[in-house]
Write a protein that holds these residues in place. Structure first.
Motif, PDB file in Angstrom:
ATOM      1  N   LEU A   1      36.921 -17.942  32.382  1.00 31.01           N
ATOM      2  CA  LEU A   1      36.121 -18.068  33.883  1.00 31.01           C
ATOM      3  C   LEU A   1      36.017 -16.116  34.234  1.00 31.01           C
ATOM      4  N   PRO A   2      34.947 -16.298  35.509  1.00 33.71           N
ATOM      5  CA  PRO A   2      34.228 -15.245  36.042  1.00 33.71           C
ATOM      6  C   PRO A   2      35.666 -13.519  35.440  1.00 33.71           C
ATOM      7  N   SER A   3      35.131 -12.647  34.809  1.00 31.41           N
ATOM      8  CA  SER A   3      36.507 -11.474  34.717  1.00 31.41           C
ATOM      9  C   SER A   3      36.173 -10.544  35.354  1.00 31.41           C
ATOM     10  N   ILE A   4      36.971  -9.955  36.166  1.00 31.78           N
ATOM     11  CA  ILE A   4      37.387  -8.549  37.009  1.00 31.78           C
ATOM     12  C   ILE A   4      37.691  -7.498  35.771  1.00 31.78           C
ATOM     13  N   GLY A   5      37.763  -7.659  35.025  1.00 33.96           N
ATOM     14  CA  GLY A   5      38.279  -6.256  33.837  1.00 33.96           C
ATOM     15  C   GLY A   5      40.011  -6.361  34.349  1.00 33.96           C
ATOM     16  N   LEU A   6      40.664  -5.905  35.679  1.00 39.06           N
ATOM     17  CA  LEU A   6      41.367  -5.717  35.604  1.00 39.06           C
ATOM     18  C   LEU A   6      42.849  -6.409  35.725  1.00 39.06           C
ATOM     19  N   THR A   7      43.969  -5.855  35.432  1.00 37.19           N
ATOM     20  CA  THR A   7      44.926  -6.851  35.580  1.00 37.19           C
ATOM     21  C   THR A   7      45.896  -6.406  35.770  1.00 37.19           C
ATOM     22  N   SER A   8      47.216  -6.887  36.475  1.00 38.48           N
ATOM     23  CA  SER A   8      48.132  -6.286  36.631  1.00 38.48           C
ATOM     24  C   SER A   8      49.247  -6.556  34.855  1.00 38.48           C
ATOM     25  N   THR A   9      49.279  -7.126  34.343  1.00 39.27           N
ATOM     26  CA  THR A   9      49.931  -8.133  33.397  1.00 39.27           C
ATOM     27  C   THR A   9      49.466  -6.112  31.907  1.00 39.27           C
ATOM     28  N   HIS A  10      51.116  -5.492  31.769  1.00 40.44           N
ATOM     29  CA  HIS A  10      51.081  -4.413  30.816  1.00 40.44           C
ATOM     30  C   HIS A  10      51.981  -4.633  29.968  1.00 40.44           C
ATOM     31  N   ILE A  11      52.275  -4.002  28.261  1.00 40.63           N
ATOM     32  CA  ILE A  11      53.055  -4.076  27.773  1.00 40.63           C
ATOM     33  C   ILE A  11      53.646  -2.431  27.774  1.00 40.63           C
ATOM     34  N   ALA A  12      54.863  -2.689  26.825  1.00 39.48           N
ATOM     35  CA  ALA A  12      55.580  -1.676  26.694  1.00 39.48           C
ATOM     36  C   ALA A  12      55.352  -1.850  24.466  1.00 39.48           C
ATOM     37  N   MET A  13      55.273  -0.637  23.620  1.00 36.32           N
ATOM     38  CA  MET A  13      55.003  -1.816  22.358  1.00 36.32           C
ATOM     39  C   MET A  13      55.772   0.829  21.974  1.00 36.32           C
ATOM     40  N   ALA A  14      56.213  -0.014  20.765  1.00 36.94           N
ATOM     41  CA  ALA A  14      57.048   0.844  20.029  1.00 36.94           C
ATOM     42  C   ALA A  14      55.816   0.701  18.880  1.00 36.94           C
ATOM     43  N   THR A  15      55.061   2.364  18.643  1.00 38.00           N
ATOM     44  CA  THR A  15      54.313   3.236  17.565  1.00 38.00           C
ATOM     45  C   THR A  15      55.300   3.584  16.286  1.00 38.00           C
ATOM     46  N   VAL A  16      55.104   3.618  15.633  1.00 35.69           N
ATOM     47  CA  VAL A  16      55.201   4.343  14.670  1.00 35.69           C
ATOM     48  C   VAL A  16      54.500   5.333  13.975  1.00 35.69           C
ATOM     49  N   LEU A  17      53.553   5.611  15.135  1.00 36.76           N
ATOM     50  CA  LEU A  17      52.783   7.421  15.514  1.00 36.76           C
ATOM     51  C   LEU A  17      53.294   8.137  15.786  1.00 36.76           C
ATOM     52  N   ASP A  18      52.856   9.240  16.354  1.00 38.56           N
ATOM     53  CA  ASP A  18      53.593  10.669  16.755  1.00 38.56           C
ATOM     54  C   ASP A  18      52.875  10.696  18.220  1.00 38.56           C
ATOM     55  N   HIS A  19      52.771  11.335  18.477  1.00 45.71           N
ATOM     56  CA  HIS A  19      52.229  11.893  20.535  1.00 45.71           C
ATOM     57  C   HIS A  19      50.840  11.721  19.992  1.00 45.71           C
ATOM     58  N   ALA A  20      50.957  13.378  19.009  1.00 45.46           N
ATOM     59  CA  ALA A  20      49.719  13.306  18.721  1.00 45.46           C
ATOM     60  C   ALA A  20      48.429  12.401  17.802  1.00 45.46           C
ATOM     61  N   ASP A  21      49.025  11.578  17.290  1.00 46.81           N
ATOM     62  CA  ASP A  21      48.179  10.652  15.896  1.00 46.81           C
ATOM     63  C   ASP A  21      47.627   9.685  17.397  1.00 46.81           C
ATOM     64  N   VAL A  22      48.580   8.780  19.150  1.00 45.00           N
ATOM     65  CA  VAL A  22      48.168   8.341  19.515  1.00 45.00           C
ATOM     66  C   VAL A  22      47.415   8.506  20.251  1.00 45.00           C
ATOM     67  N   MET A  23      47.252   9.878  20.665  1.00 47.09           N
ATOM     68  CA  MET A  23      46.505  10.694  21.130  1.00 47.09           C
ATOM     69  C   MET A  23      44.865  10.994  21.151  1.00 47.09           C
ATOM     70  N   ARG A  24      44.880  11.282  19.141  1.00 48.05           N
ATOM     71  CA  ARG A  24      43.925  11.209  18.831  1.00 48.05           C
ATOM     72  C   ARG A  24      43.475   9.888  19.068  1.00 48.05           C
ATOM     73  N   ILE A  25      44.171   8.785  18.066  1.00 55.99           N
ATOM     74  CA  ILE A  25      43.686   7.026  18.843  1.00 55.99           C
ATOM     75  C   ILE A  25      42.625   7.671  19.813  1.00 55.99           C
TER      76      ILE A  25
END
Length: 158
Positions: free
Chosen positions: A73-97
């Motif tokens: 369907l046509p997309s508006i690009g925004l959604t209320s759907t979101h998730i919380a996910m664990a990472t094995v990385l540290d804060h600085a690594d996530v920010m670098r990504i």
């Protein structure tokens, strides 16, 4: 327990690769719903996964003895759907990504209870990324009992 979720992305293959990097998991094609869909496996003991569909693809029920199908369907690009996910990385690594990808990201403390890195995939879909420290905060504070206590303190009934 949630075993898998789905999100939409303009570049599903790329987003799946970045999510696999954050999770320390594996990304692979996911053709059952759309030709250019992808799936990310956390490679954990629960089979946790994130399906990444192209923007505008929605799931639709099919009559009779058949699986749901993906239609575009046509997309508006925004959604209320979101998730919380664990990472094995540290804060600085996530920010670098986030910087590498050009995706907005910032540290937030949710309700004074637990921290998350609010990562906006392609600037449109929010994923709350939790480092090991943030995961421990989440587990300590996020329960129905604590939530009901917070509501009572705010004088709100459940």
């Amino acid at each position: 327990m949630i075993f898998h979720v789905s999100i939409a992305a303009a570049a599903p293959r790329h987003v799946a690769g970045v999510l696999a990097e954050l999770w320390g998991g594996t990304a692979a094609p996911f053709p059952p719903v759309s030709e250019d869909g992808w799936i990310v496996f956390a490679d954990d003991d629960r089979g946790s996964a994130i399906e990444v569909y192209p923007e505008g693809v929605v799931l639709r029920e099919v009559d009779g003895d058949a699986d749901a199908v993906g239609i575009r369907l046509p997309s508006i690009g925004l959604t209320s759907t979101h998730i919380a996910m664990a990472t094995v990385l540290d804060h600085a690594d996530v920010m670098r990504i986030a910087v590498r990808e050009g995706w907005p990201a910032k540290y937030r403390k949710r309700g004074g209870m637990f921290g998350v890195i609010e990562l906006w995939v392609e600037g449109a879909v929010m994923i709350e990324v939790l480092t090991a420290e943030m995961q421990a905060e989440y587990r300590r504070t996020m329960s129905s009992g604590n939530w009901l206590e917070m509501l009572a303190a705010m004088r709100m009934a459940a």
